[in-house]
Design an enzyme around this catalytic site. Structure first.
Site, PDB file in Angstrom:
ATOM      1  N   CYS A 147       0.836  -1.209   0.000  1.00  0.00           N
ATOM      2  CA  CYS A 147       0.000   0.000   0.000  1.00  0.00           C
ATOM      3  C   CYS A 147       0.868   1.255   0.000  1.00  0.00           C
ATOM      4  O   CYS A 147       0.542   2.249  -0.663  1.00  0.00           O
ATOM      5  CB  CYS A 147      -0.910   0.017   1.224  1.00  0.00           C
ATOM      6  SG  CYS A 147      -2.028  -1.386   1.310  1.00  0.00           S
TER       7      CYS A 147
HETATM    8  C1  BEZ Z   1       0.570  -4.586   1.810  1.00  0.00           C
HETATM    9  O1  BEZ Z   1       0.093  -3.499   1.479  1.00  0.00           O
HETATM   10  O2  BEZ Z   1       1.764  -4.795   1.766  1.00  0.00           O
HETATM   11  C2  BEZ Z   1      -0.326  -5.690   2.248  1.00  0.00           C
HETATM   12  C3  BEZ Z   1      -1.512  -5.398   2.907  1.00  0.00           C
HETATM   13  C4  BEZ Z   1      -2.309  -6.435   3.332  1.00  0.00           C
HETATM   14  C5  BEZ Z   1      -1.911  -7.760   3.099  1.00  0.00           C
HETATM   15  C6  BEZ Z   1      -0.748  -8.031   2.413  1.00  0.00           C
HETATM   16  C7  BEZ Z   1       0.059  -6.983   1.981  1.00  0.00           C
END
Ligand code: BEZ
Length: 212
Positions: A45
């Site tokens: 994210c």
């Molecule tokens: C991420 O943004 O890295 C992420 C968020 C939730 C689950 C897996 C990865």
């Protein structure tokens, strides 16, 4: 039943990192992107919001306003935004909705319980100036989206909204486009002054009409 292409994008009011907004007022007569991410302070994210920030000028050039959303609270968004700016060398200038009540997530069907009971998946909606849903893409939490692809699709959506054309596989700005089946070849030749190449009666190409 979730939203479908061509549906009216629901309006809402929400708390964001840029203050309270009314979605329709925020969009005005622009195109819009509303995109969700699973959670703050997560690696994928962080890169997604950073990339969007780095492409802010590209979105603005195309008259597109961007709005991110997750169900995390505002104070968390504000802290995380500092990390995004620091680690991605950017300055996030678009609002991030703090959707603690899940109002936006519910309206846009962004929680897929078999993927996660609580977090929003990576949904992305493109909304036209007429407030209709033009595009929906949904990615899982583990896969970051390609924001150059989002720009590419917006170019196609804007072009095909104004001309009787469609864009072929992997089309990029400046490449030939396809005459839509509803236009006869005879009419296409009159309509598209740059010429029409007929490969099959149903497969006709013309140079992109709005570039020199
Ligand atoms: C991420 O943004 O890295 C992420 C968020 C939730 C689950 C897996 C990865």
């Amino acid at each position: 039943m979730g939203l479908r292409l061509g549906d009216v994008a629901p309006n809402f009011k929400a708390q964001t990192t840029e203050g309270e907004i009314d979605f329709y007022e925020y969009l005005g007569s622009s195109w819009g992107i509303l995109f969700s991410h699973p959670a703050d302070f997560t690696p994928v994210c962080t890169t997604e919001l950073g990339k969007t920030a780095l492409l802010q000028e590209e979105f603005a050039k195309r008259n597109v306003k961007v709005l991110a959303v997750s169900i995390d609270p505002l104070d968390k968004h504000l802290e995380w935004r500092k990390d995004i700016n620091e680690t991605q060398n950017c300055s996030v200038g678009f609002p991030i909705i703090a959707d603690e009540s899940r109002n936006v997530a519910t309206l846009y069907d962004m929680i897929h319980p078999n993927a996660s009971a609580t977090a929003t998946v990576r949904s992305l909606f493109v909304i036209g100036p007429d407030k209709l849903v033009k595009l929906m893409i949904i990615y899982p939490a583990s896969t970051g989206r390609n924001f150059y692809e989002v720009l590419r699709v917006i170019e196609s959506l804007q072009l095909t909204a104004n001309y009787s054309v469609a864009t072929p596989a992997d089309w990029k700005h400046g490449e030939d486009v396809i005459v839509v089946p509803a236009v006869s070849t005879e009419d296409a030749i009159k309509k598209f002054s740059k010429g029409v190449k007929v490969v099959k009666p149903y497969l006709r190409y013309t140079p992109q009409p709005d570039v020199d």
